[in-house]
Enzyme design. Sequence first.
Site, PDB file in Angstrom:
ATOM      1  N   ASP A  59      40.857  19.325   4.694  1.00 47.12           N
ATOM      2  CA  ASP A  59      40.310  18.243   3.881  1.00 47.12           C
ATOM      3  C   ASP A  59      39.362  18.805   2.821  1.00 47.12           C
ATOM      4  O   ASP A  59      38.364  19.439   3.139  1.00 47.12           O
ATOM      5  CB  ASP A  59      39.540  17.279   4.788  1.00 47.12           C
ATOM      6  CG  ASP A  59      39.052  16.063   4.031  1.00 47.12           C
ATOM      7  OD1 ASP A  59      39.771  15.043   4.016  1.00 47.12           O
ATOM      8  OD2 ASP A  59      37.953  16.130   3.445  1.00 47.12           O
ATOM      9  N   TYR A  93      33.958  18.397  -4.328  1.00 46.72           N
ATOM     10  CA  TYR A  93      33.360  19.494  -3.555  1.00 46.72           C
ATOM     11  C   TYR A  93      33.316  20.797  -4.361  1.00 46.72           C
ATOM     12  O   TYR A  93      32.595  21.721  -4.001  1.00 46.72           O
ATOM     13  CB  TYR A  93      34.126  19.775  -2.253  1.00 46.72           C
ATOM     14  CG  TYR A  93      34.256  18.633  -1.272  1.00 46.72           C
ATOM     15  CD1 TYR A  93      33.500  17.473  -1.390  1.00 46.72           C
ATOM     16  CD2 TYR A  93      35.137  18.727  -0.201  1.00 46.72           C
ATOM     17  CE1 TYR A  93      33.643  16.428  -0.480  1.00 46.72           C
ATOM     18  CE2 TYR A  93      35.276  17.698   0.722  1.00 46.72           C
ATOM     19  CZ  TYR A  93      34.536  16.545   0.567  1.00 46.72           C
ATOM     20  OH  TYR A  93      34.688  15.530   1.477  1.00 46.72           O
ATOM     21  N   LYS A 152      40.775  14.560  -2.998  1.00 43.10           N
ATOM     22  CA  LYS A 152      40.277  13.223  -3.366  1.00 43.10           C
ATOM     23  C   LYS A 152      39.949  13.137  -4.854  1.00 43.10           C
ATOM     24  O   LYS A 152      39.529  14.132  -5.461  1.00 43.10           O
ATOM     25  CB  LYS A 152      39.009  12.905  -2.552  1.00 43.10           C
ATOM     26  CG  LYS A 152      39.148  13.182  -1.063  1.00 43.10           C
ATOM     27  CD  LYS A 152      37.952  12.726  -0.249  1.00 43.10           C
ATOM     28  CE  LYS A 152      38.019  13.293   1.169  1.00 43.10           C
ATOM     29  NZ  LYS A 152      37.499  14.658   1.285  1.00 43.10           N
ATOM     30  N   HIS A 156      38.027   8.759  -3.646  1.00 45.23           N
ATOM     31  CA  HIS A 156      36.883   9.246  -2.865  1.00 45.23           C
ATOM     32  C   HIS A 156      35.866   8.143  -2.537  1.00 45.23           C
ATOM     33  O   HIS A 156      35.360   8.063  -1.427  1.00 45.23           O
ATOM     34  CB  HIS A 156      36.209  10.396  -3.622  1.00 45.23           C
ATOM     35  CG  HIS A 156      35.440  11.346  -2.760  1.00 45.23           C
ATOM     36  ND1 HIS A 156      35.277  12.672  -3.072  1.00 45.23           N
ATOM     37  CD2 HIS A 156      34.786  11.162  -1.592  1.00 45.23           C
ATOM     38  CE1 HIS A 156      34.559  13.254  -2.132  1.00 45.23           C
ATOM     39  NE2 HIS A 156      34.242  12.354  -1.217  1.00 45.23           N
TER      40      HIS A 156
END
Length: 275
Positions: free
Chosen positions: A46, A51, A76, A109
């Site tokens: 994931d 990120y 996402k 997200h």
Amino acid sequence: MTGIPALTLNDGHALPQVGYGTWPMSDAEAGPAVAEALRAGYRLIDTAAAYGNEAGVGRGIRASGVPREDVVITTKLRGPDHGYDSALRAFDASAKRLGVDHVDLYLIHWPLPMKDLYVDSWRAFVRLKEEGRVRSIGVSNFQPAHIERLERETGVLPAANQVELHPDFSQAALRAWHAQKGIAIESWSPLGRGGLLHDPVLERLAAKHGRTVAQVVLRWHVQLGLVTIPKSQNPARIRQNLALFDFALDADDLAAIAALDGEHRQGGHPDTWIE
Ligand code: A2P
């Protein structure tokens, strides 16, 4: 075959019930960590555009020696990329950073209701699925009202919703609603960001089963029928968090954990969070 049970999603695809979370890891950290996790037996990875580690995740998958088709890759759509055209462009950029031609699970997200673009983004997701560039489409941090709007305006339900969920924020009403709708829940921060590890009730259950507190909590997620994505950068804990399938919590254990819910959210609220 890694022995991890899988859930069948409402689109017919499968999701392993334990995956590997990569937040917060830098791009440089993600490569070796993801390779380690795949070698340990994880098959669901994931990540997210937000990120900043998709390229590292892609490097880790290639370095692991595990065939691409055996790995379920989730990423996402970040907030600034909401909208139909921008979501399509953002997907291309994520796939390029990951070094893949398709993604297995693509999630919006956050709903960002103040921008009011999540329905447009969802229409782009439906197109990506139709084109075979994404295997399953879903959301993250969505409330029932947001999902009902997607269903009303597009006729397409998400396959999964990834939300904050742990024993101190166990989301019983949200879980019941998703079960009735046939939408899988993925739990983020399944260990409450590590904050539950010294809870006396969980320590008692860990002693009873000869396991660690983290294993008891992750086993609880599995027995609730959730998909859980613990993050660890420590090789021993990466393995420990997957060693969940040779013990079981009984009804008393589950009741004791249910009583721990303090409705304490660690992260942002879906109605107000802005990325
Ligand atoms: P580390 O990477 O040093 O293992 P969450 O998934 O709820 O966000 O929690 C992640 C935090 O919990 C990280 O700080 C991680 O640290 C820690 N953690 C992950 N697995 C374990 C474990 N089995 N035992 C103790 N701490 C853990």
